[in-house]
Design a protein around this motif. Structure first.
Motif, short mmCIF file in Angstrom:
data_model
loop_
_atom_site.label_atom_id
_atom_site.label_comp_id
_atom_site.label_asym_id
_atom_site.label_seq_id
_atom_site.Cartn_x
_atom_site.Cartn_y
_atom_site.Cartn_z
N UNK A 167 -15.27 3.66 10.56
CA UNK A 167 -15.08 4.81 9.46
C UNK A 167 -14.04 5.50 9.13
N UNK A 168 -13.62 5.99 10.22
CA UNK A 168 -12.51 7.03 10.19
C UNK A 168 -11.33 6.15 9.81
N UNK A 169 -11.02 4.94 10.19
CA UNK A 169 -9.84 4.05 9.61
C UNK A 169 -10.15 4.01 8.01
N UNK A 170 -11.23 3.74 7.78
CA UNK A 170 -11.63 3.41 6.28
C UNK A 170 -11.22 4.65 5.47
N UNK A 171 -11.69 5.77 6.00
CA UNK A 171 -11.62 7.22 5.04
C UNK A 171 -10.17 7.43 5.25
N UNK A 172 -9.59 7.12 6.49
CA UNK A 172 -8.15 7.69 6.72
C UNK A 172 -8.01 8.79 7.53
N UNK A 173 -9.18 9.11 7.95
CA UNK A 173 -9.06 10.41 8.85
C UNK A 173 -8.27 9.84 10.38
N UNK A 174 -8.56 8.66 10.66
CA UNK A 174 -7.78 7.99 11.75
C UNK A 174 -6.60 7.09 11.17
N UNK A 175 -5.53 7.40 11.42
CA UNK A 175 -4.35 6.82 11.00
C UNK A 175 -3.83 5.56 11.76
N UNK A 176 -3.85 4.28 11.05
CA UNK A 176 -3.05 2.99 11.65
C UNK A 176 -3.29 2.25 10.68
N UNK A 177 -2.00 1.86 9.93
CA UNK A 177 -1.84 1.05 8.66
C UNK A 177 -2.72 -0.23 8.81
N UNK A 178 -2.46 -1.05 9.99
CA UNK A 178 -3.11 -2.28 9.77
C UNK A 178 -4.84 -2.13 9.93
N UNK A 179 -5.50 -1.22 10.50
CA UNK A 179 -6.43 -0.94 10.97
C UNK A 179 -7.39 -0.50 9.70
N UNK A 180 -6.33 0.63 8.98
CA UNK A 180 -6.88 1.05 7.79
C UNK A 180 -7.09 -0.12 6.69
N UNK A 181 -6.18 -0.94 6.53
CA UNK A 181 -6.27 -2.05 5.62
C UNK A 181 -7.50 -2.83 5.87
N UNK A 182 -7.71 -3.35 7.03
CA UNK A 182 -8.76 -4.12 7.64
C UNK A 182 -10.25 -3.54 7.21
N UNK A 183 -10.48 -2.09 7.89
CA UNK A 183 -11.76 -1.38 7.52
C UNK A 183 -11.97 -1.14 6.07
N UNK A 184 -10.94 -0.92 5.18
CA UNK A 184 -11.16 -0.97 3.86
C UNK A 184 -11.81 -2.01 3.04
N UNK A 185 -11.77 -3.41 3.84
CA UNK A 185 -12.35 -4.30 3.21
C UNK A 185 -13.93 -4.81 3.85
N UNK A 186 -14.18 -3.93 4.73
CA UNK A 186 -15.47 -3.97 5.64
C UNK A 186 -16.50 -3.02 4.93
N UNK A 187 -17.68 -3.64 4.94
CA UNK A 187 -18.79 -2.65 4.60
C UNK A 187 -19.35 -2.05 5.80
N UNK A 188 -20.46 -1.04 5.45
CA UNK A 188 -21.27 -0.46 6.56
C UNK A 188 -21.87 -1.47 7.30
#
Length: 188
Positions: A154-175
């Motif tokens: 969730x932190x990767x998805x919301x951007x509160x934890x930074x890591x480009x690849x993980x943010x991109x992956x998490x953005x495409x995942x549901x809860x």
């Protein structure tokens, strides 16, 4: 041998010796320094609280990188930043060597969710290792608490934890994906 050759050889050996680490990581020293970590991360790095990650068997490279990120402020956490701010490079290396040498435990995950997560896990295993055991700079996911893993995704998805690849992956995942993946990795 002329003096120029001797000077070059001496320069080479001096340069080479300066490139060597001053001291290798010391597991025993890390064990002694880990007392402060145990209140959250548990004895030998096996947390008894889903709020805190297990550090046992985590990749030493990953641990070094994360402690340095907390220390520099590149990774934000109100508890870890002050803890890491006082650590020397030697402390960080010793702690990382100690925790990486410990035996992990399984946090466990709900079996039905874990089964669903297993079908989605292939996208994670390329970086995190065939059994999610961690892979150098990529953390061990196996045995982490499902709640902790869900919070990190969730932190990767919301951007509160930074890591480009993980943010991109998490953005495409549901809860629901977060829960299933977390249950699967916790069960390993």
């Amino acid at each position: 041998m002329n003096s120029l050759q001797q000077s070059l050889i001496l320069s080479f050996f001096v340069s080479a010796s300066l490139a060597l680490p001053v001291s290798a990581a010391d597991v025993k020293a890390g064990e002694q320094k880990a007392d402060h970590c145990a209140s959250c991360h548990g004895q030998k790095g096996n947390s008894s609280n889903a709020q805190w990650p297990n550090l046992a068997a985590q990749s030493s490279i990953y641990l070094v990188n994360q402690l340095k990120a907390f220390k520099s402020g590149d990774r934000v956490n109100p508890i870890m930043q002050p803890m890491a701010s006082h650590l020397s490079d030697e402390d960080i290396n010793d702690l990382s060597a100690y925790f990486s040498s410990q035996q992990p435990v399984k946090a466990g995950g709900e079996p039905t969710l874990a089964k669903a997560g297993e079908t989605k896990a292939a996208m994670c295993l390329g970086c995190h290792g065939a059994k999610a055991q961690g892979n150098g700079q990529f953390p061990r996911l196996a045995g982490q608490y499902p709640e902790y893993l869900e919070r990190q995704l969730n932190a990767f998805k919301t951007g509160t934890r930074k890591n480009g690849p993980m943010q991109a992956i998490a953005a495409n995942l549901s809860e629901a994906d977060f829960k299933a993946l977390a249950a699967y990795f916790a069960s390993l």
